[in-house]
Design a protein around this motif. Structure first.
Motif, PDB file in Angstrom:
ATOM      1  N   VAL A 118       0.984  -1.591   0.325  1.00 56.31           N
ATOM      2  CA  VAL A 118       0.347   0.253   0.342  1.00 56.31           C
ATOM      3  C   VAL A 118       0.995   1.182   0.175  1.00 56.31           C
ATOM      4  O   VAL A 118       0.693   2.366  -0.862  1.00 56.31           O
ATOM      5  CB  VAL A 118      -1.235  -0.472   1.723  1.00 56.31           C
ATOM      6  CG1 VAL A 118      -1.313   1.432   1.132  1.00 56.31           C
ATOM      7  CG2 VAL A 118      -1.725  -0.956   1.103  1.00 56.31           C
ATOM      8  N   PRO A 140       3.980   3.777  -3.183  1.00 57.00           N
ATOM      9  CA  PRO A 140       4.464   5.018  -3.858  1.00 57.00           C
ATOM     10  C   PRO A 140       4.970   6.080  -2.685  1.00 57.00           C
ATOM     11  O   PRO A 140       6.052   6.744  -2.944  1.00 57.00           O
ATOM     12  CB  PRO A 140       3.154   4.930  -4.299  1.00 57.00           C
ATOM     13  CG  PRO A 140       1.995   4.239  -4.575  1.00 57.00           C
ATOM     14  CD  PRO A 140       2.579   2.925  -3.379  1.00 57.00           C
ATOM     15  N   ILE A 146       1.140  16.020   4.940  1.00 56.14           N
ATOM     16  CA  ILE A 146      -0.196  14.971   4.257  1.00 56.14           C
ATOM     17  C   ILE A 146       0.302  13.632   3.868  1.00 56.14           C
ATOM     18  O   ILE A 146      -0.326  12.533   4.512  1.00 56.14           O
ATOM     19  CB  ILE A 146      -1.206  15.978   3.707  1.00 56.14           C
ATOM     20  CG1 ILE A 146      -2.310  14.920   2.622  1.00 56.14           C
ATOM     21  CG2 ILE A 146      -0.327  15.775   2.492  1.00 56.14           C
ATOM     22  CD1 ILE A 146      -3.445  15.016   1.937  1.00 56.14           C
ATOM     23  N   PHE A 158      -4.255   2.770  11.699  1.00 54.51           N
ATOM     24  CA  PHE A 158      -5.245   1.051  11.010  1.00 54.51           C
ATOM     25  C   PHE A 158      -4.665  -0.087  11.097  1.00 54.51           C
ATOM     26  O   PHE A 158      -5.454  -0.948  11.676  1.00 54.51           O
ATOM     27  CB  PHE A 158      -5.907   1.343   9.706  1.00 54.51           C
ATOM     28  CG  PHE A 158      -6.578   2.896   9.429  1.00 54.51           C
ATOM     29  CD1 PHE A 158      -6.671   3.107  10.843  1.00 54.51           C
ATOM     30  CD2 PHE A 158      -6.462   3.824   7.983  1.00 54.51           C
ATOM     31  CE1 PHE A 158      -7.960   4.608  10.276  1.00 54.51           C
ATOM     32  CE2 PHE A 158      -7.795   4.867   7.949  1.00 54.51           C
ATOM     33  CZ  PHE A 158      -7.486   5.091   9.505  1.00 54.51           C
ATOM     34  N   LEU A 183     -11.238  -5.203   7.028  1.00 59.49           N
ATOM     35  CA  LEU A 183     -11.716  -3.853   7.573  1.00 59.49           C
ATOM     36  C   LEU A 183     -11.100  -2.855   7.198  1.00 59.49           C
ATOM     37  O   LEU A 183     -11.201  -1.856   7.506  1.00 59.49           O
ATOM     38  CB  LEU A 183     -12.540  -4.598   8.942  1.00 59.49           C
ATOM     39  CG  LEU A 183     -13.455  -3.909   9.681  1.00 59.49           C
ATOM     40  CD1 LEU A 183     -14.649  -2.959   8.689  1.00 59.49           C
ATOM     41  CD2 LEU A 183     -13.240  -3.391  11.443  1.00 59.49           C
ATOM     42  N   VAL A 184      -9.680  -2.935   8.346  1.00 57.24           N
ATOM     43  CA  VAL A 184      -9.130  -1.476   8.616  1.00 57.24           C
ATOM     44  C   VAL A 184      -8.891  -0.650   7.120  1.00 57.24           C
ATOM     45  O   VAL A 184      -8.559   0.278   6.899  1.00 57.24           O
ATOM     46  CB  VAL A 184      -8.077  -1.446   9.250  1.00 57.24           C
ATOM     47  CG1 VAL A 184      -8.493  -1.561  11.026  1.00 57.24           C
ATOM     48  CG2 VAL A 184      -6.647  -2.925   8.900  1.00 57.24           C
ATOM     49  N   ILE A 185      -8.401  -1.642   6.169  1.00 59.39           N
ATOM     50  CA  ILE A 185      -7.819  -1.279   5.045  1.00 59.39           C
ATOM     51  C   ILE A 185      -8.759  -0.332   3.852  1.00 59.39           C
ATOM     52  O   ILE A 185      -8.763   0.677   3.543  1.00 59.39           O
ATOM     53  CB  ILE A 185      -6.949  -2.817   4.451  1.00 59.39           C
ATOM     54  CG1 ILE A 185      -6.022  -2.624   4.334  1.00 59.39           C
ATOM     55  CG2 ILE A 185      -7.098  -1.672   2.523  1.00 59.39           C
ATOM     56  CD1 ILE A 185      -4.751  -1.974   5.036  1.00 59.39           C
ATOM     57  N   LEU A 220     -11.561   1.344   6.102  1.00 61.97           N
ATOM     58  CA  LEU A 220     -11.095   2.767   6.784  1.00 61.97           C
ATOM     59  C   LEU A 220     -10.439   2.812   5.475  1.00 61.97           C
ATOM     60  O   LEU A 220     -10.886   4.257   5.280  1.00 61.97           O
ATOM     61  CB  LEU A 220     -10.830   1.939   7.476  1.00 61.97           C
ATOM     62  CG  LEU A 220     -11.172   3.213   8.903  1.00 61.97           C
ATOM     63  CD1 LEU A 220     -13.000   3.183   8.973  1.00 61.97           C
ATOM     64  CD2 LEU A 220     -11.317   2.469  10.440  1.00 61.97           C
ATOM     65  N   ALA A 221      -8.904   2.236   5.567  1.00 63.21           N
ATOM     66  CA  ALA A 221      -8.047   3.875   4.876  1.00 63.21           C
ATOM     67  C   ALA A 221      -8.329   4.084   3.014  1.00 63.21           C
ATOM     68  O   ALA A 221      -8.628   5.393   3.091  1.00 63.21           O
ATOM     69  CB  ALA A 221      -6.674   2.649   4.693  1.00 63.21           C
ATOM     70  N   THR A 267     -10.919   6.932   2.909  1.00 69.18           N
ATOM     71  CA  THR A 267     -10.920   8.085   3.618  1.00 69.18           C
ATOM     72  C   THR A 267      -9.891   8.805   2.756  1.00 69.18           C
ATOM     73  O   THR A 267     -10.097  10.321   2.333  1.00 69.18           O
ATOM     74  CB  THR A 267     -10.703   8.378   5.224  1.00 69.18           C
ATOM     75  OG1 THR A 267      -9.560   6.910   5.826  1.00 69.18           O
ATOM     76  CG2 THR A 267     -11.588   7.963   5.849  1.00 69.18           C
ATOM     77  N   LEU A 268      -8.552   8.306   2.215  1.00 69.63           N
ATOM     78  CA  LEU A 268      -7.064   8.736   1.720  1.00 69.63           C
ATOM     79  C   LEU A 268      -7.818   9.315   0.843  1.00 69.63           C
ATOM     80  O   LEU A 268      -7.240   9.883  -0.101  1.00 69.63           O
ATOM     81  CB  LEU A 268      -6.471   7.895   2.472  1.00 69.63           C
ATOM     82  CG  LEU A 268      -5.503   7.625   3.726  1.00 69.63           C
ATOM     83  CD1 LEU A 268      -4.313   6.973   3.623  1.00 69.63           C
ATOM     84  CD2 LEU A 268      -5.464   8.987   4.654  1.00 69.63           C
ATOM     85  N   LEU A 308      -9.338  12.428   0.505  1.00 66.97           N
ATOM     86  CA  LEU A 308      -7.686  13.566   0.450  1.00 66.97           C
ATOM     87  C   LEU A 308      -6.866  13.893  -0.095  1.00 66.97           C
ATOM     88  O   LEU A 308      -6.948  15.047  -0.396  1.00 66.97           O
ATOM     89  CB  LEU A 308      -7.373  13.197   2.147  1.00 66.97           C
ATOM     90  CG  LEU A 308      -6.437  13.918   2.722  1.00 66.97           C
ATOM     91  CD1 LEU A 308      -6.797  15.025   3.666  1.00 66.97           C
ATOM     92  CD2 LEU A 308      -5.571  13.135   3.800  1.00 66.97           C
ATOM     93  N   VAL A 347      -1.506   5.617  -4.047  1.00 66.61           N
ATOM     94  CA  VAL A 347      -1.843   4.876  -2.853  1.00 66.61           C
ATOM     95  C   VAL A 347      -3.299   4.271  -3.381  1.00 66.61           C
ATOM     96  O   VAL A 347      -3.304   3.119  -2.698  1.00 66.61           O
ATOM     97  CB  VAL A 347      -1.601   5.910  -1.907  1.00 66.61           C
ATOM     98  CG1 VAL A 347      -2.128   4.553  -0.180  1.00 66.61           C
ATOM     99  CG2 VAL A 347       0.140   6.078  -1.317  1.00 66.61           C
ATOM    100  N   LEU A 368      -5.042   0.314  -2.396  1.00 64.14           N
ATOM    101  CA  LEU A 368      -5.743   0.030  -1.170  1.00 64.14           C
ATOM    102  C   LEU A 368      -6.754  -0.589  -1.485  1.00 64.14           C
ATOM    103  O   LEU A 368      -7.208  -2.161  -0.384  1.00 64.14           O
ATOM    104  CB  LEU A 368      -6.403   1.992  -0.588  1.00 64.14           C
ATOM    105  CG  LEU A 368      -5.611   1.986   0.140  1.00 64.14           C
ATOM    106  CD1 LEU A 368      -6.118   3.484   0.587  1.00 64.14           C
ATOM    107  CD2 LEU A 368      -4.833   1.508   1.899  1.00 64.14           C
TER     108      LEU A 368
END
Lengths: 410, 660
Positions: A18, A21, A105, A116, B14-16, B18-19, B22-23, B26, B38, B42
């Motif tokens: 993940v 990059p 960021i 996480f 689940l946590v990935i 969650l990422a 959100t990410l 952003l 990225v 994900l």
């Protein structure tokens, strides 16, 4: 241990893939300002799509599916869209502040992903059972064999009992005054699940023994079993008579209590059972079963029995030392449970190496039942019955016990 | 250890997720190229983790690992291997995991193939997929964890509902989920477009194939489900307007509308706002279906979860997803500029017409499905909204849709001449009249049958005519027509097949509804019954032992009016582990229809209760469905860009086509 290595490897793999990059960006440290790069992302992509569309029109003409006229119309349409897109992007980019590209960021994102992942590990530690191995059926052949074997011994045992019944019946025709013979016949029939036939045998023992309390108790039990556990008027009469004798057979008190309970007088039943348990010799193997009954009834009816039982509610183990008992009193319920489990495990281990201990087997069966481990109790019962298969009296004993404390015997 | 790896992978997903939820948002708003890179990773990781988890569960089923509660409660060692595998999703927990597997598969596929999308759009689409994923994975982990363990596992499991031990129903859920969840892609694109406030040209190019794929799977799934109901439940029925069936039918209607309006977006750069609305609607209906099935609001074979916490959780998810996306739509949609205005009489006009009617049809089904539930919640009154309601609302709405379906493909984009189009359909009208007359002559009615057969003939011939016109069949030499056929875009074949498929389905429904004959009677071995000129003789009854069931098999010998002899072997099975009986109907299918026999129990006199049906044309329904699916696949294989541009005169265009 292996599982932790595998889980760690998965986690690292996920994090590495993940975050690649970001890592690569960091390594090369080119740090190209993204604003020029990203400012016209949409326009570039839109134009690429439109270029493809124009090329497609050319291909269609070649294939002959579009006429020149249609193609021209389509081209004009695409060109109009290009102009629109250009216009749109221009007005748009003015409004968009060029992206604040920089490490903060990215660092926040990397930290977020790592947090996480850690959270995931936390959830797994809460929900997962890394201690439990897989149990595919193919790896459980020994368990299946054990059950099969136990079933085989069980049918062998039934044969032994059946033979005993027919032998005894023959003998008793010639020797009808043999008290022990009638008792053994009745017990064998009870073990075979034929309580109504057993009633005749026990009635003989009652007569021959001149209404001895112990035999009255056996007779009462056969009457109760024969009526599917209901204590009918006959059984009550027999039990009351037995209670007037000097017999110490616990069945008398237990079934009288059960009769009260069946009449709806649970409190009286609990009183009787507590009295019974408190008068019991310390090593009586039926105590845990009755204690459990008391606790169930007390719980269901909201009867306070605090301090009225003189024995510990835990099953009677082989040698809980004075220290153990003392320690147990200061323990939390979980720790106490743990200690009891430990003692049960020790007993089970000892019986594996020294199986010639019928009392030990009986205690282990009861302990498992009290702990709610019915499967283990059943396995123990089968093992015991198997070991003593050549001694019908022992088999009878385990059988009776199993029925009393609710182990399925088939 | 494999089981625990599966559990861990599920929690990591689940946590990935969650990422992923959100990410990317952003990254898209900050336009950070590294973080934008990225986002797809994900989505791909999330899929890999859920796939690992699913494989681990499958392993537990295949290896009969009863230390897994889910396997213990739903499997058994004596089950044939195929049902051990399908048992993974024949229960609530496992089917939710399949649902999420397909969701993340689509998310991963968008990520992997989305390189030609603008990265911010791609990131937002992935983000929306992530949001949906997190909701459902959380649901699984908290309320429906398939990896719960048993410390002292028994040596055998509790078995699986024997109704579901059937090849048809085994593949029905995966297809249905591929359909339901496929709409999540269109949904994610819609929400991403709303967030961005613009609809990319690439947008429609992406939405259409995903919607089409989802539609193909959903069509196949619904077809399989109704086929299964037909042969397995032994009532001879194939659609019961059961709420659960409706739950799959509503997304199908909305999805069909979406599919057609996505064409308009792609070709005409118009109708964007409406298409986005339909995308939200189609997925919302899919979620509603999931809610209805899982909440315990319904009882049927499908409703495996009756735990109220699960229902509340899904209701909450439904509320957030549907409510949130509709609010976003209300807020942002006005800022989406539509393309040029268009005439009501044009291809796009016809598409809008059908769109609106399909949406009304979906709304009627929704009303008929939810009204009884609402009424029961409000005052505890149980009413049943059945076939009469749906027949009297659904049929009038769908009739104009079918009539217009023949017109639509014949109309050019932007402007059309209704009279001209009608002229082209004269043959279809003639065919309709002929078919109605033939039907009247052969059967004498009833009226609705004449109407249905006429409608089917109109659409069938109309669809063929449009296609024949494009390849100039009969107007040019056969060679030219064949060459034109080869050059015709595959989507044109797809349209023709899908529309003709609908016509065949309509004919099948009409025929089976109008002319089915049935008889229930008690027969001793050797006795006969007569149904619609067929003689059914109960020749033999025998019992046999299957792998995990005992069966009573009847041999029924049938003499048709044409003096042909057929043998059917209907069965009644009792699955020993579960102690449940099932019916295996004996069915003989042919072009003209089905002959259907069911064997029941013995009555007091020792005779066997038997049910025989003669059902004309019923196989047409499934054949039509299959043709629709095939048409969809055909169109899906066509990856051209589409630009709809008007031409001044079709005749001029025809002359300009060069001979190759």
């Amino acid at each position: 241990m292996t599982i932790w290595i595998v889980l760690a490897a998965i986690t690292l793999l996920v994090a590495g893939f993940v975050l690649w990059p970001v890592l690569r960006q960091h390594q090369s440290a080119t740090g190209t300002s993204g604003s020029e790069e990203t400012g016209n992302i949409e326009l570039d992509h839109d134009l690429a799509v439109y270029r493809d569309q124009l090329a497609e029109i050319d291909r269609d003409i070649e294939r002959g599916v579009l006429s020149t006229e249609q193609a021209n119309a389509a081209r004009i349409e695409v060109q109009r869209r290009i102009l629109n897109a250009d216009q749109r992007i221009k007005t748009r980019t003015e409004n968009v502040t060029s992206g604040l590209v920089g490490s903060p960021i990215r660092i926040v994102s990397v930290i977020a992903i790592l947090v996480f992942l850690t959270g995931g590990l936390g959830i797994y530690l809460d929900l997962g059972r890394p201690d439990l191995p897989d149990r595919p059926i193919a790896s459980r052949a020994d368990e299946i064999d054990a059950i099969r074997h136990a079933q085989a011994t069980n049918s062998e045992r039934t044969d032994v009992l059946n033979r005993a019944v027919s032998d005894l019946s023959q003998k008793l025709i010639n020797d009808p005054k043999n008290l022990k013979g009638w008792e053994l016949l009745g017990a064998s029939l009870m073990a075979l699940g034929r309580p109504v036939e057993a009633q005749t045998a026990f009635l003989e023992t009652v007569k021959l023994s001149d209404r001895d309390g112990d035999y009255l108790a056996m007779y009462a039990e056969s009457l109760i079993r024969g009526d599917n556990g209901q204590i009918n008027a006959t059984a009550r009469g027999v039990l009351k008579e037995a209670a007037t004798t000097d017999s110490r057979d616990p069945r008398i008190g237990y079934y009288l209590g059960l009769a009260d309970a069946q009449d709806g007088n649970i409190a009286l039943a609990v009183d009787r059972w507590i009295e019974l348990v408190n008068a019991a010799p310390g090593d009586a193997n039926w105590v845990p079963m009755v204690v459990e009954r008391i606790n169930d009834a007390a719980l269901a009816q909201g009867i306070d029995i605090e301090g009225r039982l003189k024995v510990a509610t835990a099953p009677q183990m082989a040698g809980p030392s004075q220290d153990d008992v003392a320690a147990a009193q200061e323990m939390t319920p979980e720790d106490r449970q743990e200690m009891i489990n430990g003692m049960v495990d020790r007993l089970a281990e000892r019986l594996e190496s020294e199986p010639n201990d019928p009392d030990g087997w009986a205690r282990l069966m009861q302990a498992y039942m009290v702990l709610g481990k019915t499967d283990e109790a059943q396995t123990t019962y089968h093992k015991a019955a198997e070991f003593f298969a050549d001694q019908p009296e022992m088999v009878l004993r385990f059988d009776t016990l199993a029925r009393e404390i609710g182990i399925a015997t088939n | 250890m494999i089981v625990e790896i599966g559990h861990y992978a599920l929690i990591l997903s689940l946590v990935i997720g969650l990422a992923q939820a959100t990410l990317p948002f952003l990254a898209a708003s900050r336009r950070d190229p590294v973080l934008l890179a990225v986002a797809p990773r994900l989505a791909i990781t999330c899929f890999a983790l859920v796939a690992t988890s699913f494989l681990a569960l499958t392993y537990a089923y295949v290896a009969s690992d009863f230390s897994v509660l889910n396997v213990l409660s739903n499997s058994h060692t004596s089950k044939p291997m195929i049902y051990k595998i399908t048992g993974v999703w024949a229960n609530h927990e496992g089917s939710m995991l399949l649902w999420v597997l397909i969701l993340t598969l689509f998310g991963g596929a968008v990520a992997a193939f989305g390189r030609n999308l603008p990265p911010p759009l791609l990131a937002r689409v992935i983000g929306v997929m992530g949001l949906i994923g997190v909701g459902f994975i959380l649901f699984i982990v908290l309320t429906s964890n398939p990896f719960e363990r048993v410390i002292n596992p028994p040596l055998d499991g509790e078995g699986m509902n024997p109704l579901l031990q059937d090849p048809g129903i085994a593949i029905h859920p995966p297809f249905l989920y591929l359909g339901y969840v496929g709409f999540s892609v269109a949904f994610a694109f819609a929400v991403a477009a709303l967030i961005e406030g613009r609809v990319d040209p690439a947008w429609a190019r992406w939405v259409r194939p995903w919607t089409l794929a989802a539609w193909v799977f959903l069509t196949a799934g619904i077809g399989l489900g109704s086929w299964w109901a037909y042969y397995e439940l032994g009532w001879g029925g194939w659609w019961f307007w059961d709420p659960v069936e409706n739950a799959s039918f509503m997304p199908w209607l909305a999805g069909t509308a979406l599919l057609h309006s996505a064409i308009v977006v792609e070709k005409r750069d118009a109708l964007k706002s409406w298409t986005i609305f339909l995308a939200i609607l189609a997925f919302s209906f899919s979620l509603l279906g999931t809610f209805l099935v899982r909440s315990g609001a319904l009882t049927s074979v499908h409703a495996f979860a009756t735990d109220p916490t699960r229902g509340v959780f899904i209701l909450f998810l439904l509320f957030i997803t549907v409510g949130g996306s509709l609010c976003l739509y209300a807020w942002r949609a006005p800022s989406l500029k539509g393309g040029g205005l268009f005439q009501p009489i044009s291809r796009e006009g016809a598409l809008v017409f059908n769109n609106v009617l399909l949406s009304i049809a979906a709304a009627m089904v929704l009303l008929g499905t939810l009204y009884p539930l609402l009424l029961e919640t409000l005052n505890g009154e149980k009413i049943s909204v059945g076939a009469p309601f749906f027949n009297s609302t659904f049929v009038p709405i769908m009739t104009p849709v079918i009539i217009a379906m023949a017109f639509g493909p014949l109309m050019p984009w932007k402007r059309a001449d209704l009279l001209g189009v009608f002229n082209k359909l004269k043959i279809a009208l003639a065919a309709t009249v002929v078919i109605v007359l033939i039907t009247m002559w052969l059967s004498g009615g009833p009226a609705f049958a004449l109407f249905g057969m006429g409608l089917a003939a109109w659409l069938f011939v109309g669809s063929i005519l449009e296609w024949a016109g494009r390849i100039k069949l009969m107007r040019e030499p056969l060679g030219v027509s064949l060459r034109r056929m080869r050059n015709l875009p595959r989507s044109a074949h797809g349209t023709m097949l899908a529309h003709a498929g609908v016509a065949i389905v309509v004919a099948g429904i009409t025929g089976s509804q109008a002319w089915t004959n049935e008889a229930v009677q008690s027969l001793a071995v050797g006795e006969s019954a007569h149904v619609a000129d067929h003689t059914f003789t109960l020749s033999d009854i025998r019992e046999y032992q299957g792998p995990n069931f005992v069966a009573r098999q009847a041999t029924v010998t049938i003499t048709t009016p044409g003096e042909r002899t057929l043998v059917l072997t209907p069965e009644k099975r009792v699955y020993t582990v579960e102690g449940m009986p099932t019916t295996e109907a004996g069915i003989h299918s042919s072009f003209t229809g089905d002959i259907y026999a069911v064997i029941g129990d013995q009555d007091e006199s020792g005779k066997w209760i038997t049910r025989f049906y003669v059902k004309p044309m019923i196989p047409w329904m499934w054949a039509g469905g299959l043709i629709m699916v095939f048409g969809g696949l055909m169109s899906l294989s066509d990856r051209r860009y589409r630009i709809g541009a008007p031409t001044s005169s079709p005749k001029a265009a025809a002359k300009a086509v060069p001979a190759e």
